[in-house]
Motif scaffolding. Structure first.
Motif, PDB file in Angstrom:
ATOM      1  N   UNK A  62       0.815  -1.219   0.000  1.00 47.70           N
ATOM      2  CA  UNK A  62       0.000   0.000   0.000  1.00 47.70           C
ATOM      3  C   UNK A  62       0.846   1.266   0.000  1.00 47.70           C
ATOM      4  N   UNK A  63       0.223   2.327  -0.422  1.00 50.18           N
ATOM      5  CA  UNK A  63       0.866   3.637  -0.377  1.00 50.18           C
ATOM      6  C   UNK A  63       1.269   3.941   1.065  1.00 50.18           C
ATOM      7  N   UNK A  64       2.486   4.423   1.250  1.00 55.55           N
ATOM      8  CA  UNK A  64       2.992   4.699   2.583  1.00 55.55           C
ATOM      9  C   UNK A  64       3.873   3.595   3.134  1.00 55.55           C
ATOM     10  N   UNK A  65       3.925   2.464   2.413  1.00 58.60           N
ATOM     11  CA  UNK A  65       4.775   1.351   2.844  1.00 58.60           C
ATOM     12  C   UNK A  65       6.246   1.763   2.754  1.00 58.60           C
ATOM     13  N   UNK A  66       7.012   1.430   3.780  1.00 62.39           N
ATOM     14  CA  UNK A  66       8.424   1.801   3.815  1.00 62.39           C
ATOM     15  C   UNK A  66       9.313   0.567   3.683  1.00 62.39           C
ATOM     16  N   UNK A  67      10.391   0.719   2.929  1.00 62.09           N
ATOM     17  CA  UNK A  67      11.348  -0.374   2.791  1.00 62.09           C
ATOM     18  C   UNK A  67      12.706   0.201   2.421  1.00 62.09           C
ATOM     19  N   UNK A  68      13.735  -0.587   2.669  1.00 57.37           N
ATOM     20  CA  UNK A  68      15.090  -0.203   2.329  1.00 57.37           C
ATOM     21  C   UNK A  68      15.565  -1.095   1.183  1.00 57.37           C
ATOM     22  N   UNK A  69      15.744  -0.557  -0.011  1.00 57.06           N
ATOM     23  CA  UNK A  69      16.139  -1.391  -1.162  1.00 57.06           C
ATOM     24  C   UNK A  69      17.476  -2.096  -0.956  1.00 57.06           C
ATOM     25  N   UNK A  70      18.345  -1.535  -0.111  1.00 58.51           N
ATOM     26  CA  UNK A  70      19.648  -2.170   0.118  1.00 58.51           C
ATOM     27  C   UNK A  70      19.516  -3.502   0.848  1.00 58.51           C
ATOM     28  N   UNK A  71      18.406  -3.706   1.545  1.00 60.65           N
ATOM     29  CA  UNK A  71      18.195  -4.976   2.236  1.00 60.65           C
ATOM     30  C   UNK A  71      17.956  -6.117   1.255  1.00 60.65           C
ATOM     31  N   UNK A  72      17.612  -5.771   0.013  1.00 60.25           N
ATOM     32  CA  UNK A  72      17.314  -6.785  -0.999  1.00 60.25           C
ATOM     33  C   UNK A  72      18.413  -6.869  -2.046  1.00 60.25           C
ATOM     34  N   UNK A  73      19.498  -6.150  -1.830  1.00 58.40           N
ATOM     35  CA  UNK A  73      20.584  -6.130  -2.809  1.00 58.40           C
ATOM     36  C   UNK A  73      21.845  -6.703  -2.192  1.00 58.40           C
ATOM     37  N   UNK A  74      22.240  -7.891  -2.672  1.00 55.57           N
ATOM     38  CA  UNK A  74      23.457  -8.535  -2.163  1.00 55.57           C
ATOM     39  C   UNK A  74      24.671  -8.247  -3.041  1.00 55.57           C
ATOM     40  N   UNK A  75      24.419  -7.886  -4.296  1.00 49.08           N
ATOM     41  CA  UNK A  75      25.527  -7.614  -5.219  1.00 49.08           C
ATOM     42  C   UNK A  75      26.210  -6.300  -4.827  1.00 49.08           C
ATOM     43  N   UNK A  76      27.515  -6.205  -5.022  1.00 50.34           N
ATOM     44  CA  UNK A  76      28.234  -4.968  -4.689  1.00 50.34           C
ATOM     45  C   UNK A  76      27.772  -3.810  -5.574  1.00 50.34           C
ATOM     46  N   UNK A  77      27.724  -2.622  -4.994  1.00 52.70           N
ATOM     47  CA  UNK A  77      27.336  -1.426  -5.732  1.00 52.70           C
ATOM     48  C   UNK A  77      28.578  -0.650  -6.168  1.00 52.70           C
ATOM     49  N   UNK A  78      28.525   0.039  -7.295  1.00 52.09           N
ATOM     50  CA  UNK A  78      29.683   0.829  -7.720  1.00 52.09           C
ATOM     51  C   UNK A  78      29.898   2.028  -6.802  1.00 52.09           C
ATOM     52  N   UNK A  79      31.131   2.434  -6.661  1.00 49.38           N
ATOM     53  CA  UNK A  79      31.445   3.653  -5.930  1.00 49.38           C
ATOM     54  C   UNK A  79      31.210   4.833  -6.869  1.00 49.38           C
ATOM     55  N   UNK A  80      30.459   5.828  -6.410  1.00 45.32           N
ATOM     56  CA  UNK A  80      30.157   6.984  -7.234  1.00 45.32           C
ATOM     57  C   UNK A  80      31.102   8.128  -6.893  1.00 45.32           C
ATOM     58  N   UNK A  81      31.753   8.664  -7.911  1.00 48.37           N
ATOM     59  CA  UNK A  81      32.639   9.813  -7.749  1.00 48.37           C
ATOM     60  C   UNK A  81      31.953  10.985  -8.442  1.00 48.37           C
ATOM     61  N   UNK A  82      31.640  12.031  -7.688  1.00 46.19           N
ATOM     62  CA  UNK A  82      30.949  13.184  -8.259  1.00 46.19           C
ATOM     63  C   UNK A  82      31.867  14.389  -8.183  1.00 46.19           C
ATOM     64  N   UNK A  83      32.170  14.974  -9.355  1.00 44.17           N
ATOM     65  CA  UNK A  83      33.047  16.136  -9.401  1.00 44.17           C
ATOM     66  C   UNK A  83      32.499  17.159 -10.394  1.00 44.17           C
ATOM     67  N   UNK A  84      33.057  18.344 -10.329  1.00 42.46           N
ATOM     68  CA  UNK A  84      32.792  19.371 -11.331  1.00 42.46           C
ATOM     69  C   UNK A  84      33.834  19.195 -12.428  1.00 42.46           C
ATOM     70  N   UNK A  85      33.414  18.644 -13.555  1.00 39.87           N
ATOM     71  CA  UNK A  85      34.349  18.352 -14.638  1.00 39.87           C
ATOM     72  C   UNK A  85      34.932  19.581 -15.298  1.00 39.87           C
ATOM     73  N   UNK A  86      34.364  20.750 -15.031  1.00 38.36           N
ATOM     74  CA  UNK A  86      34.913  21.980 -15.602  1.00 38.36           C
ATOM     75  C   UNK A  86      35.998  22.582 -14.719  1.00 38.36           C
ATOM     76  N   UNK A  87      36.221  21.993 -13.538  1.00 38.55           N
ATOM     77  CA  UNK A  87      37.240  22.480 -12.606  1.00 38.55           C
ATOM     78  C   UNK A  87      38.524  21.674 -12.781  1.00 38.55           C
ATOM     79  N   UNK A  88      39.577  22.319 -13.227  1.00 36.26           N
ATOM     80  CA  UNK A  88      40.854  21.626 -13.393  1.00 36.26           C
ATOM     81  C   UNK A  88      41.377  21.134 -12.057  1.00 36.26           C
ATOM     82  N   UNK A  89      41.090  21.875 -10.992  1.00 37.16           N
ATOM     83  CA  UNK A  89      41.524  21.483  -9.653  1.00 37.16           C
ATOM     84  C   UNK A  89      40.882  20.157  -9.246  1.00 37.16           C
TER      85      UNK A  89
END
Length: 206
Positions: free
Chosen positions: A104-131
């Protein structure tokens, strides 16, 4: 293709520069070889110029592509980390094939509890910044096989060629879901939650 026009222009110029009226000396014979300019004109007529220019337009559009939901973020001022709770609340009912509501609407769950496979590491940067690009290159994430690079600025096309691996834009939905606040950030799984680490790489170059 612009090289063809340059070559044609040079050939025409050289013909005009070398054109002179000469006296006839000895016997004359018809020219057996085809005129070079005629060969160029014949070759040019065989080219589908419409498709060539259309392809150029599409290539430029691909290089300059940026999705409408691409997110932007300010630069981090200091190092800090936090845990992000991934519990999700359903916004609508989910029925089975018979129409019976199973979630039902309002049901809460954590998707990570159903995921056993490793997740990729996310790297977030500003690609326009040389630094930030220099920071990324010097970081262990640059050669990490399971790392995925997301950018908030810069050209995905140019960066993909420079780095020699795929580059993606950060979607607004992912930014909101992971509660991202600044770049560069590194997101990785921490048990049933996600951990976000921000790096302040100011003038001191942390």
């Amino acid at each position: 293709m612009h090289r063809i026009f340059i070559i044609i222009a040079l050939i025409l110029t050289s013909f005009q520069a070398e054109a002179r009226v000469l006296d006839t000396v000895g016997a004359t014979y018809p020219i057996a070889e085809k005129d070079a300019l005629l060969e160029i004109e014949e070759a040019a007529r065989k080219v589908d110029w419409g498709s060539v220019f259309e392809r150029k337009v599409w290539e430029r559009r691909v290089r300059e592509f940026r999705p409408g939901d691409a997110a932007s973020l300010p630069h981090a001022k200091e190092d800090r980390s936090r845990i992000v709770d991934m519990i999700y609340t359903l916004e609508y009912d989910i029925p089975d094939e018979k129409g019976n509501i199973i979630y039902p609407r309002g049901y809460e769950f954590n998707p990570l509890e159903f995921m056993n496979a490793p997740l990729p590491t996310l790297i977030i940067i500003d690609g326009s910044s040389r630094e930030q690009m220099d920071w990324y290159r010097a970081s262990p994430y640059f050669k990490q096989p399971d790392a995925m690079l997301l950018i908030t600025g810069g050209s995905w096309y140019e960066l993909s060629r420079e780095l020699k691996h795929p580059v993606f834009y950060l979607p607004e939905q992912v930014k909101d879901r992971l509660k991202l606040e600044a770049v560069p950030s590194v997101v990785s799984r921490n048990g049933k939650s996600m951990e976000v680490k921000e790096y302040g790489i100011g003038k001191k170059g942390k």
